[in-house]
Design an enzyme around this catalytic site. Sequence first.
Site, PDB file in Angstrom:
ATOM      1  N   ASP A 112      -6.510  -3.116  -2.068  1.00  0.00           N
ATOM      2  CA  ASP A 112      -6.204  -1.399  -2.204  1.00  0.00           C
ATOM      3  C   ASP A 112      -4.848  -1.206  -2.922  1.00  0.00           C
ATOM      4  O   ASP A 112      -4.729  -0.340  -3.828  1.00  0.00           O
ATOM      5  CB  ASP A 112      -6.457  -0.954  -0.779  1.00  0.00           C
ATOM      6  CG  ASP A 112      -5.604  -1.285   0.146  1.00  0.00           C
ATOM      7  OD1 ASP A 112      -5.070  -2.601   0.175  1.00  0.00           O
ATOM      8  OD2 ASP A 112      -5.443  -0.733   1.076  1.00  0.00           O
ATOM      9  N   GLU A 123       0.684  -1.193  -0.008  1.00  0.00           N
ATOM     10  CA  GLU A 123       0.024  -0.010   0.008  1.00  0.00           C
ATOM     11  C   GLU A 123       0.847   1.271   0.080  1.00  0.00           C
ATOM     12  O   GLU A 123       0.675   2.180  -0.833  1.00  0.00           O
ATOM     13  CB  GLU A 123      -1.042  -0.190   1.203  1.00  0.00           C
ATOM     14  CG  GLU A 123      -1.938   1.161   1.252  1.00  0.00           C
ATOM     15  CD  GLU A 123      -2.750   1.040   2.342  1.00  0.00           C
ATOM     16  OE1 GLU A 123      -4.140   1.166   2.560  1.00  0.00           O
ATOM     17  OE2 GLU A 123      -2.219   0.878   3.727  1.00  0.00           O
TER      18      GLU A 123
END
Length: 147
Positions: free
Chosen positions: A119, A66
């Site tokens: 994500d 991320e």
Amino acid sequence: MRRLRRGAAAAVVVVLAALFLVGCSSSHGATESSAAVGAARGFLRTYVTPAGAVVRHDQGGDVVSEGQGYAMLLAFALDDPSRFAKIWAWARTNLQRPDRLFAYHWQDGTVLDSTPAADADTQIAWALSLAGHAWSLPDDSAAARRI
């Protein structure tokens, strides 16, 4: 610790939103834009190594996918193709799995958790798509589609 991670992620999202909104507005000299640009540059200066790893110095010195995605988006928003390329190369070399998704967690030269994080995979693909289009980088656009 979990609250700190959410706070850091929220701060990066706010900076990204501000940078993209500034890029779409006609008032580039606004105080908010200079604060967002300063925050983005500060994030990249603090967390990105010369090799392109986004190291969480405040959380044990590890890397998560991320962070690589956030940093790529920030480098794109700051129009910094050189830093973008380093961050992408590091993620591709150290975190990308055979299925083209990215291992979530890395530390001390080793992948600790190869599970992908949706994500992060989305952020990396989005950053590659934006950069590929804006900077005429067909390899980045193709990588985004593969992810």
